[in-house]
Design a protein around this motif. Structure first.
Motif, PDB file in Angstrom:
ATOM      1  N   PRO A 104      -2.064  -6.460   7.431  1.00  0.00           N
ATOM      2  CA  PRO A 104      -1.202  -6.655   8.069  1.00  0.00           C
ATOM      3  C   PRO A 104       0.054  -6.188   8.078  1.00  0.00           C
ATOM      4  N   ASN A 105       0.403  -5.458   7.213  1.00  0.00           N
ATOM      5  CA  ASN A 105       2.323  -4.586   7.170  1.00  0.00           C
ATOM      6  C   ASN A 105       2.400  -3.187   7.084  1.00  0.00           C
ATOM      7  N   PRO A 106       1.424  -2.241   8.385  1.00  0.00           N
ATOM      8  CA  PRO A 106       1.487  -1.294   8.142  1.00  0.00           C
ATOM      9  C   PRO A 106       3.103  -0.610   8.611  1.00  0.00           C
ATOM     10  N   PRO A 107       2.557   0.680   7.656  1.00  0.00           N
ATOM     11  CA  PRO A 107       3.957   1.569   7.298  1.00  0.00           C
ATOM     12  C   PRO A 107       4.669   2.081   9.021  1.00  0.00           C
ATOM     13  N   LYS A 108       6.097   1.527   8.903  1.00  0.00           N
ATOM     14  CA  LYS A 108       6.611   2.501  10.075  1.00  0.00           C
ATOM     15  C   LYS A 108       6.398   3.165  10.709  1.00  0.00           C
ATOM     16  N   LEU A 109       6.352   2.973  12.094  1.00  0.00           N
ATOM     17  CA  LEU A 109       6.056   4.808  12.482  1.00  0.00           C
ATOM     18  C   LEU A 109       7.381   5.830  13.366  1.00  0.00           C
ATOM     19  N   TYR A 110       8.486   5.476  13.277  1.00  0.00           N
ATOM     20  CA  TYR A 110       9.346   5.538  14.177  1.00  0.00           C
ATOM     21  C   TYR A 110       9.890   7.193  13.802  1.00  0.00           C
ATOM     22  N   VAL A 111       9.809   8.101  15.010  1.00  0.00           N
ATOM     23  CA  VAL A 111       9.696   9.396  14.967  1.00  0.00           C
ATOM     24  C   VAL A 111      11.294   9.674  13.932  1.00  0.00           C
ATOM     25  N   LYS A 169      -1.648   9.142   4.655  1.00  0.00           N
ATOM     26  CA  LYS A 169      -3.396   8.680   4.964  1.00  0.00           C
ATOM     27  C   LYS A 169      -3.457   7.443   5.728  1.00  0.00           C
ATOM     28  N   ALA A 170      -4.772   7.050   6.311  1.00  0.00           N
ATOM     29  CA  ALA A 170      -5.253   6.506   6.658  1.00  0.00           C
ATOM     30  C   ALA A 170      -6.197   5.206   5.642  1.00  0.00           C
ATOM     31  N   ASP A 171      -5.578   5.481   4.300  1.00  0.00           N
ATOM     32  CA  ASP A 171      -6.374   5.097   2.979  1.00  0.00           C
ATOM     33  C   ASP A 171      -5.497   3.515   2.390  1.00  0.00           C
ATOM     34  N   PHE A 172      -5.326   2.260   3.681  1.00  0.00           N
ATOM     35  CA  PHE A 172      -4.832   1.466   2.803  1.00  0.00           C
ATOM     36  C   PHE A 172      -5.371   0.348   2.643  1.00  0.00           C
ATOM     37  N   THR A 173      -5.428  -0.577   1.679  1.00  0.00           N
ATOM     38  CA  THR A 173      -5.706  -1.588   1.391  1.00  0.00           C
ATOM     39  C   THR A 173      -6.262  -2.125   2.770  1.00  0.00           C
ATOM     40  N   GLU A 174      -7.259  -3.208   1.463  1.00  0.00           N
ATOM     41  CA  GLU A 174      -7.296  -4.511   2.757  1.00  0.00           C
ATOM     42  C   GLU A 174      -5.216  -5.542   2.939  1.00  0.00           C
ATOM     43  N   GLU A 175      -5.008  -5.652   1.764  1.00  0.00           N
ATOM     44  CA  GLU A 175      -3.918  -6.215   1.493  1.00  0.00           C
ATOM     45  C   GLU A 175      -2.618  -5.888   2.825  1.00  0.00           C
ATOM     46  N   GLU A 176      -2.619  -4.255   2.805  1.00  0.00           N
ATOM     47  CA  GLU A 176      -1.940  -3.518   2.994  1.00  0.00           C
ATOM     48  C   GLU A 176      -1.813  -3.558   5.581  1.00  0.00           C
ATOM     49  N   VAL A 208      -5.129   3.663  15.892  1.00  0.00           N
ATOM     50  CA  VAL A 208      -5.130   3.464  14.226  1.00  0.00           C
ATOM     51  C   VAL A 208      -5.977   3.001  13.645  1.00  0.00           C
ATOM     52  N   LYS A 209      -6.718   3.753  12.427  1.00  0.00           N
ATOM     53  CA  LYS A 209      -7.957   3.153  11.785  1.00  0.00           C
ATOM     54  C   LYS A 209      -6.915   2.769  10.894  1.00  0.00           C
ATOM     55  N   PHE A 210      -7.206   1.286  10.246  1.00  0.00           N
ATOM     56  CA  PHE A 210      -6.533   0.596   8.954  1.00  0.00           C
ATOM     57  C   PHE A 210      -7.866  -0.302   8.917  1.00  0.00           C
ATOM     58  N   GLY A 211      -8.436   0.648   7.367  1.00  0.00           N
ATOM     59  CA  GLY A 211      -9.819   0.566   6.716  1.00  0.00           C
ATOM     60  C   GLY A 211     -10.276   0.803   8.139  1.00  0.00           C
ATOM     61  N   ASP A 212     -11.564   0.008   8.331  1.00  0.00           N
ATOM     62  CA  ASP A 212     -13.021  -0.144   8.908  1.00  0.00           C
ATOM     63  C   ASP A 212     -12.770   0.470  10.124  1.00  0.00           C
ATOM     64  N   GLU A 213     -11.342  -0.518  10.637  1.00  0.00           N
ATOM     65  CA  GLU A 213     -10.788  -1.141  12.021  1.00  0.00           C
ATOM     66  C   GLU A 213     -10.368   0.409  12.112  1.00  0.00           C
ATOM     67  N   TRP A 214     -10.694   0.334  13.652  1.00  0.00           N
ATOM     68  CA  TRP A 214      -9.623   0.445  14.889  1.00  0.00           C
ATOM     69  C   TRP A 214      -9.460  -0.223  15.778  1.00  0.00           C
ATOM     70  N   VAL A 215      -7.396  -0.637  15.448  1.00  0.00           N
ATOM     71  CA  VAL A 215      -7.182  -0.952  16.575  1.00  0.00           C
ATOM     72  C   VAL A 215      -6.041  -0.057  16.830  1.00  0.00           C
ATOM     73  N   THR A 216      -6.194  -0.665  18.727  1.00  0.00           N
ATOM     74  CA  THR A 216      -5.394   0.212  19.466  1.00  0.00           C
ATOM     75  C   THR A 216      -4.478  -0.663  20.569  1.00  0.00           C
ATOM     76  N   LYS A 217      -3.453   0.374  21.464  1.00  0.00           N
ATOM     77  CA  LYS A 217      -2.268  -0.311  21.515  1.00  0.00           C
ATOM     78  C   LYS A 217      -2.128   0.728  23.233  1.00  0.00           C
ATOM     79  N   PHE A 241      -0.736   8.896   9.139  1.00  0.00           N
ATOM     80  CA  PHE A 241      -1.872   8.218   9.342  1.00  0.00           C
ATOM     81  C   PHE A 241      -2.810   9.287   8.983  1.00  0.00           C
ATOM     82  N   GLY A 242      -2.495  10.666   8.863  1.00  0.00           N
ATOM     83  CA  GLY A 242      -3.924  11.874   9.074  1.00  0.00           C
ATOM     84  C   GLY A 242      -4.160  12.213  10.358  1.00  0.00           C
ATOM     85  N   ILE A 243      -4.373  13.589   9.815  1.00  0.00           N
ATOM     86  CA  ILE A 243      -5.250  14.412  11.541  1.00  0.00           C
ATOM     87  C   ILE A 243      -6.500  13.249  11.908  1.00  0.00           C
TER      88      ILE A 243
END
Length: 178
Positions: free
Chosen positions: A164-171, A155-162, A61-70, A38-40
């Motif tokens: 719902p399917n964020p990139p995998k984050l496995y170490v 980087k966290a510069d995903f389009t709106e279409e992306e 994590v920032k998706f577009g203009d929205e922050w999603v928290t877990k 996601f970039g710093i």
């Protein structure tokens, strides 16, 4: 980055050392993975005191203009209590995002051991036997190894279409259920 630690160890009746080891991720691996994906500026964390006195960590994590928290939490630890609680809660929150989740699927591993000091191996002192032995980190199974060590999205510069399917984050590795 996967780190190994001894869960149990001892000596056989024949005097041969053995060590059952567990794989885990350290907090630096979590930070590096989120930076890579996601970039710093594309992720952040925050901490709160848990109801039982432990620590809660939220990773956003920032998706577009929205922050999603877990969120997830951990108790403070015996050694360096606060630092351990912060680190533990952050690692657990990262698992909510999928980072290192595959480590729970690893089989029990026994390390290669030696009574002779071996360079680059780990040392264990067995209290019962009153002596040291050395062990080597096991190899991860092929399904847990990175399929492509280069991260595509950094980087966290995903389009709106992306979103719902964020990139995998496995170490490391790949979700074996895919």
């Amino acid at each position: 980055r996967v780190v190994w630690r001894v869960q149990q160890s001892g000596f056989s009746k024949q005097g041969k050392p053995w060590a059952m080891v567990l794989a885990y991720m350290d907090n630096r691996a979590v930070q590096e993975r989120f930076d890579e994906v996601f970039g710093i500026a594309g992720w952040k964390n925050e901490f709160k005191t848990a109801p039982d006195g432990g620590t809660l960590c939220g990773i956003s994590v920032k998706f577009g203009d929205e922050w999603v928290t877990k969120w997830d939490g951990a108790e403070n630890t015996q050694v360096e209590a606060v630092k351990g609680g912060l680190s533990g809660s952050m690692k657990r929150a990262a698992v909510q995002w999928g980072v290192g989740r595959y480590l729970y699927d690893l089989p029990t591993s026994f390390a290669q051991t030696s009574l002779e000091k071996t360079d680059d191996w780990n040392k264990v002192f067995d209290k019962k036997a009153g002596k040291n032995f050395w062990w080597n980190n096991p190899q991860l199974p092929s399904w847990a190894l990175p399929q492509n060590p280069k991260v595509q999205n950094t980087k966290a510069d995903f389009t709106e279409e992306e979103i719902p399917n964020p990139p995998k984050l496995y170490v490391v590795g790949k979700d074996k259920k895919e």
